[in-house]
Design a protein around this motif. Structure first.
Motif, PDB file in Angstrom:
ATOM      1  N   VAL A   1      28.395 -60.018 -58.333  1.00  0.00           N
ATOM      2  CA  VAL A   1      29.736 -60.477 -57.979  1.00  0.00           C
ATOM      3  C   VAL A   1      29.828 -61.979 -58.262  1.00  0.00           C
ATOM      4  O   VAL A   1      29.887 -62.806 -57.344  1.00  0.00           O
ATOM      5  CB  VAL A   1      30.049 -60.170 -56.504  1.00  0.00           C
ATOM      6  CG1 VAL A   1      31.507 -60.518 -56.191  1.00  0.00           C
ATOM      7  CG2 VAL A   1      29.806 -58.709 -56.195  1.00  0.00           C
TER       8      VAL A   1
ATOM      9  N   ALA B   1      25.544 -58.328 -52.945  1.00  0.00           N
ATOM     10  CA  ALA B   1      26.428 -59.054 -53.867  1.00  0.00           C
ATOM     11  C   ALA B   1      25.667 -59.465 -55.129  1.00  0.00           C
ATOM     12  O   ALA B   1      26.204 -59.413 -56.242  1.00  0.00           O
ATOM     13  CB  ALA B   1      27.014 -60.280 -53.182  1.00  0.00           C
TER      14      ALA B   1
ATOM     15  N   PRO C   1      30.328 -59.667 -64.732  1.00  0.00           N
ATOM     16  CA  PRO C   1      31.398 -59.461 -63.749  1.00  0.00           C
ATOM     17  C   PRO C   1      32.748 -59.165 -64.407  1.00  0.00           C
ATOM     18  O   PRO C   1      32.887 -59.228 -65.633  1.00  0.00           O
ATOM     19  CB  PRO C   1      31.437 -60.795 -62.985  1.00  0.00           C
ATOM     20  CG  PRO C   1      30.101 -61.410 -63.213  1.00  0.00           C
ATOM     21  CD  PRO C   1      29.685 -60.977 -64.580  1.00  0.00           C
TER      22      PRO C   1
ATOM     23  N   VAL D   1      38.542 -57.819 -58.385  1.00  0.00           N
ATOM     24  CA  VAL D   1      37.193 -58.123 -57.910  1.00  0.00           C
ATOM     25  C   VAL D   1      37.053 -57.773 -56.430  1.00  0.00           C
ATOM     26  O   VAL D   1      36.322 -56.852 -56.054  1.00  0.00           O
ATOM     27  CB  VAL D   1      36.854 -59.614 -58.142  1.00  0.00           C
ATOM     28  CG1 VAL D   1      35.432 -59.903 -57.675  1.00  0.00           C
ATOM     29  CG2 VAL D   1      37.008 -59.965 -59.609  1.00  0.00           C
TER      30      VAL D   1
ATOM     31  N   LEU E   1      35.561 -54.072 -53.847  1.00  0.00           N
ATOM     32  CA  LEU E   1      34.415 -54.117 -52.943  1.00  0.00           C
ATOM     33  C   LEU E   1      34.744 -53.467 -51.607  1.00  0.00           C
ATOM     34  O   LEU E   1      35.905 -53.368 -51.218  1.00  0.00           O
ATOM     35  CB  LEU E   1      34.008 -55.580 -52.707  1.00  0.00           C
ATOM     36  CG  LEU E   1      33.639 -56.416 -53.930  1.00  0.00           C
ATOM     37  CD1 LEU E   1      33.368 -57.852 -53.516  1.00  0.00           C
ATOM     38  CD2 LEU E   1      32.445 -55.840 -54.668  1.00  0.00           C
TER      39      LEU E   1
END
Length: 928
Positions: A369, A364, A95, A322, A326
């Motif tokens: 993630v 995810a 990540p 992060v 998305l």
């Protein structure tokens, strides 16, 4: 992969001084200039980089500079050296914030391999643009290294014959041209593709896919991404040709955290560095943020030691790097789903208004993630969020909508209520609902106890606030935790009993059942197992409306009966009832423990194959679900050791016994005792005096609190020790001091065998007759029938002896029982040889047994042999040679007087008159 002088000639060729100053790698390379047709390039003869390189921004195809606060990560450098050299493709996947780019830049600066670097952005999803940039990265690297073999690569123009850019990056001419140019390279080359998760177009990914399929051995792809890319990597993984560097590889170790802290100021103690490592799980971004928070603190080390996950200022980073990367619906799901540390598909649905949550969770997980799969469970797969990431998302959510967060915690508590008591109680407390937390805890606590998680039980009890903390059942559970932690629980139990009358009828019955289980099976000063079983069974009959406590009670009673080793049918009945209740009420730990415990009474019933299969399946499940360290697998390990021993597989039997002795809890003393007996038998079989002494000590400790029935079983170890040392009279005395009605079948088997060996035929027959018919199951029957066969032979009834031997073979064959034959090898070998001529339906089995028999009798088990020290046995071996005492001393690197001392001891212990006599006696006793 660095040069001997410490300098590197990789993609950047920066000196150590330039690195420390943060200079941009590549600044000293020959400039990328257009060379007129026919002119000579100063760097490459007639070859200048093509249009692709000249039309690409330098920052996209240049190794990023190293910052000032860069610590050397030798562990990762070695890992990359290894995987890049030995694998055609290496994937670095983790990540955001795990330092992928930084680590790869470090490696590029130190390697002596030519490295091309390409930083992907969202516009590279256009396949024409991406193909051009791939070519550009390779051209820049080759040109900067002045590679003589790079002519075809530098000549790629990426234009069609009339000077236009190709309409499609998949244009075969240019793809083939690139592959041919790579094939022309003599020396290796690496292409690093960073931020690959931004490459969205399928046709753009096909550029890399084709390189993966067609590139020659000297070309290596090093791919960096936040998640596994949609590329044909699985075939490489199966073939062992994919190098992988993952989150756990990139995470900072405690030592690396201390090194990084030293660059910014504070010098951390090993304890503080370890604490920070545990807090952040080594997530580099979180570690750096933690160090930044104390940069201006007058006492940074003290502040770091007390740092909590919520103290880390990661909100902006998470929002931009992060969550901002998305899709909006996925980002919203992640924010809601991180309300708890653990999640599965069912919870994802509940948190996402009941529709589409499972699909978003799967997405995810694919995108990694900060979500990692847990160990395999009995139900659907579950995942855990990175704790720092989850805590930061919760902080953002709490600031934006505290009411929503509280409601989400309640959803989490209700979801885990029947699946994970600790998770449910924690969520209920976070939802500010102590009533729900207490209800879950008082109903589901046996699951925590069975998982050997008494610490969690104590912690959860202490977190229940008033007035529910004074609830009778909460006080009772507090006492359970104190007992299992080795503390006195008298005060807590007295308080619990004093207020138990206030409980509603159903809860009061549950309290009373728990009180019996606690007092009779867990508390110090508890009654013997027989009395505990009697009381436990009575309590179970009276508490029909407390299914979870009843499941736990059936487990305790069944386990106790199994350890008594007298009534396997009753043990199985209780364990099956416990397993059925566990399945009905979603109690995976209790269900697992019941199934593992069933293997012991199954074995005692003579169902060796069924018991062994169940035990090995239980151990496999325990390893897959992370429960292999808990006491619930002890009966499974014991069953495996029993099965292996009776099949004459002594090495694996010993390994399983070690696990029994390591993991057994105080309430599993019967299992520990059985393990001690087996250990003694294995010690005799392997002539290991030290292990035999250990088994004797273990049996002595285990027998102190054992019922009369098991005391006789413990004395079997004394008999084994005496027998091993040649004292048959002492062995018989140890075997016959117990009440015949309370004798374990194995004790009677040993009494019969020792009696037979000393010529007491009547005593042997009497001992065998004491074994009840219902206990003469498979392995017991084989051993008893073999003793009967030898008794018949000694009476001169050879035909009857062969009939008995054939019957033993018939019983032994399907269960692969071998040990009783091998143990009687000295006396049975001749009868087995004759039996082949007599006629048998088990020729292969007979051949296998004969091959297993040691070519020695039982005379080696004489006191003198067992009293020889290891060095005396070594000297005894040398006595067979013509070496003099002085030569033996030289060979052993000791003095001649030391050897003479050993010789005197050997002669005395063997009763030998001299050297030749000692060799003769030792040979006769098979000690040589």
């Amino acid at each position: 992969m660095s040069n001997p002088d410490g300098r590197s000639r990789g993609a950047s060729q920066v000196t150590p001084e330039l690195r420390l100053s943060g200079a941009v790698p590549g600044a000293h390379r020959p400039p990328l200039t257009r060379t007129p047709a026919g002119a000579e390039s100063p760097a490459h003869g007639t070859h200048a980089p093509g249009d692709a390189a000249l039309s690409t921004p330098v920052t996209k195809v240049t190794v990023p500079p190293l910052g000032e606060q860069i610590i050397p990560r030798a562990r990762l450098m070695s890992l990359l050296d290894d995987v890049v050299v030995h694998r055609p493709v290496t994937l670095v996947a983790a990540p955001a914030g795990f330092g992928k780019t930084s680590v790869l830049a470090q490696w590029c600066h130190r390697t002596d391999t030519t490295v091309g670097w390409l930083t992907v952005d969202a516009f590279d999803s256009d396949p024409r643009r991406f193909f051009r940039h791939v070519v550009a990265a390779l051209q820049v690297a080759a040109h900067g290294q002045a590679r003589d073999d790079a002519g075809p690569l530098l000549e790629i123009a990426c234009r069609d014959p009339i000077g236009r850019w190709p309409r499609d990056a998949g244009w075969p001419d240019h793809h083939d041209e690139l592959v041919r140019a790579i094939e022309a390279l003599v020396e290796p080359m690496v292409l690093v593709v960073d931020d690959l998760h931004l490459l969205a177009g399928a046709k753009a990914r096909e550029v890399l896919a084709r390189l993966i399929r067609l590139a020659p051995g000297g070309f290596h792809l090093l791919l960096s991404s936040r998640s596994d890319p949609e590329l044909p990597l699985h075939r490489l993984r199966l073939a062992g040709e994919l190098g992988e560097v993952r989150e756990h590889d990139l995470a900072f170790s405690a030592r690396e955290i201390a090194e990084l802290a030293a660059l910014t100021g504070p010098s951390l103690t090993p304890e503080v560095a370890s604490s920070l490592s545990a807090l952040t799980r080594g997530w580099p971004a979180a570690v750096r943020m933690a160090l930044l928070t104390v940069e201006d603190d007058p006492a940074p080390v003290y502040r770091l030691a007390g740092l909590q996950r919520g103290d880390l200022p990661l909100t902006e980073y998470l929002t931009e790097e992060v969550l901002g990367a998305l899709r909006p619906d996925l980002a919203r799901f992640v924010m809601r789903a991180t309300v708890g540390d653990r999640i599965d598909a069912g919870l994802a649905e509940a948190l996402h208004d009941g529709t589409g949550g499972a699909e978003l969770l799967a997405e995810a997980a694919r995108k990694a993630v900060f979500l990692a799969p847990e160990a395999e469970t009995e139900s659907e797969p579950s995942y855990r969020w990175h704790p720092v990431f989850a805590s930061q998302c919760r902080a953002i959510m709490t600031e934006r909508s505290p009411g929503t967060v509280q409601e989400l915690h309640r959803v989490v508590a209700n979801h885990w209520r029947t699946r994970d008591a600790a998770e449910a109680v924690s969520a209920a407390l976070a939802a500010d609902d102590p009533g729900l937390a207490a209800d879950v805890l008082t109903e589901r606590w046996p699951e925590l106890l069975v998982r050997s998680d008494s610490g969690a039980l104590t912690d959860l009890c202490e977190r229940i606030p008033a007035p529910r903390s004074d609830d009778a059942e909460v006080l009772q559970l507090r006492a359970v935790g104190q007992l299992l932690d080795g503390r006195s629980a008298d005060i807590a139990m007295s308080r619990a009993r004093s207020v138990a009358g206030r409980l509603p009828a159903r809860r009061r019955r549950r309290f009373e059942l728990t009180d019996v289980l606690l007092t009779d099976f867990l508390a110090p000063g508890r009654p013997g197992p027989e009395e505990a079983v009697r009381r436990g069974r009575a309590a179970l009959r009276d508490a029909t409306d407390a299914p979870v406590a009843r499941a736990f009670g059936h487990l305790l009673v069944g386990e106790a009966v199994a350890q008594l080793q007298r009534d396997p049918a009753t043990a199985l009945r209780h364990l099956r009832e416990g397993a059925a209740l566990a399945a009905e009420h979603q109690l995976p730990a209790i269900g697992f423990a019941c199934r593992a415990s069933m293997s012991v009474p199954l074995f005692m019933s003579g169902r060796l194959d069924e018991a062994d299969a169940l035990a090995r399946d239980s151990i496999g499940r325990a390893h897959r679900t992370g429960q292999h360290w808990a006491g619930i697998v002890v009966p499974a390990y014991l069953t495996c050791s029993l099965a292996d021993f009776w099949r004459d597989e002594l090495v694996p039997a010993r390994r399983s016994l070690d696990q029994v002795l390591r993991l057994a809890t105080p309430r599993q003393a019967g299992y520990r005792l059985h393990a001690a007996v087996l250990l003694a038998l294995i010690a005799v079989a392997s002539d290991d005096a030290a292990v035999l002494d250990r088994a004797r000590a273990l049996a002595g400790v285990s027998a102190e609190a054992a019922p009369p029935y098991l005391v006789g079983f413990a004395r079997l170890v004394d008999a084994i020790v005496a027998y091993a040392r040649g004292n048959d009279e002492l062995a018989l005395a140890a075997l016959t001091t117990t009440d015949p009605g309370e004798r374990h079948p194995v004790v009677s088997l040993w009494e019969a065998e020792v009696s037979r060996r000393v010529g007491d035929v009547a005593g042997a027959a009497t001992a065998l007759a004491r074994i009840p018919a219902d206990r003469r199951v498979s392995h017991i029957d084989v051993a008893a029938t073999l003793t009967e066969a030898l008794l018949e032979r000694d009476r001169g009834r050879v035909r009857e002896a062969h009939h008995r031997l054939e019957r033993a073979l018939e019983v032994a064959s399907p269960a692969r029982i071998r040990r009783p034959f091998v143990e009687r090898g000295a006396d049975l070998r001749g009868l087995l040889h004759d039996h082949q001529a007599w006629g048998t339906g088990h020729l292969e089995l007979v051949a296998d047994i004969v091959a297993r028999m040691q070519p020695r009798g039982d005379d080696h088990r004489r006191r003198s042999y067992w009293e020889l020290t290891a060095r005396e046995r070594t000297v005894l071996v040398y006595l067979r040679s013509p070496m003099t005492t002085t030569e033996i001393a030289q060979a052993l690197f000791v003095s001649s007087n030391t050897v003479k001392t050993h010789l005197r001891a050997i002669y005395r212990k063997l009763g030998a008159a001299g050297r030749r006599d000692a060799v003769r006696i030792a040979t006769e006793r098979h000690a040589l």
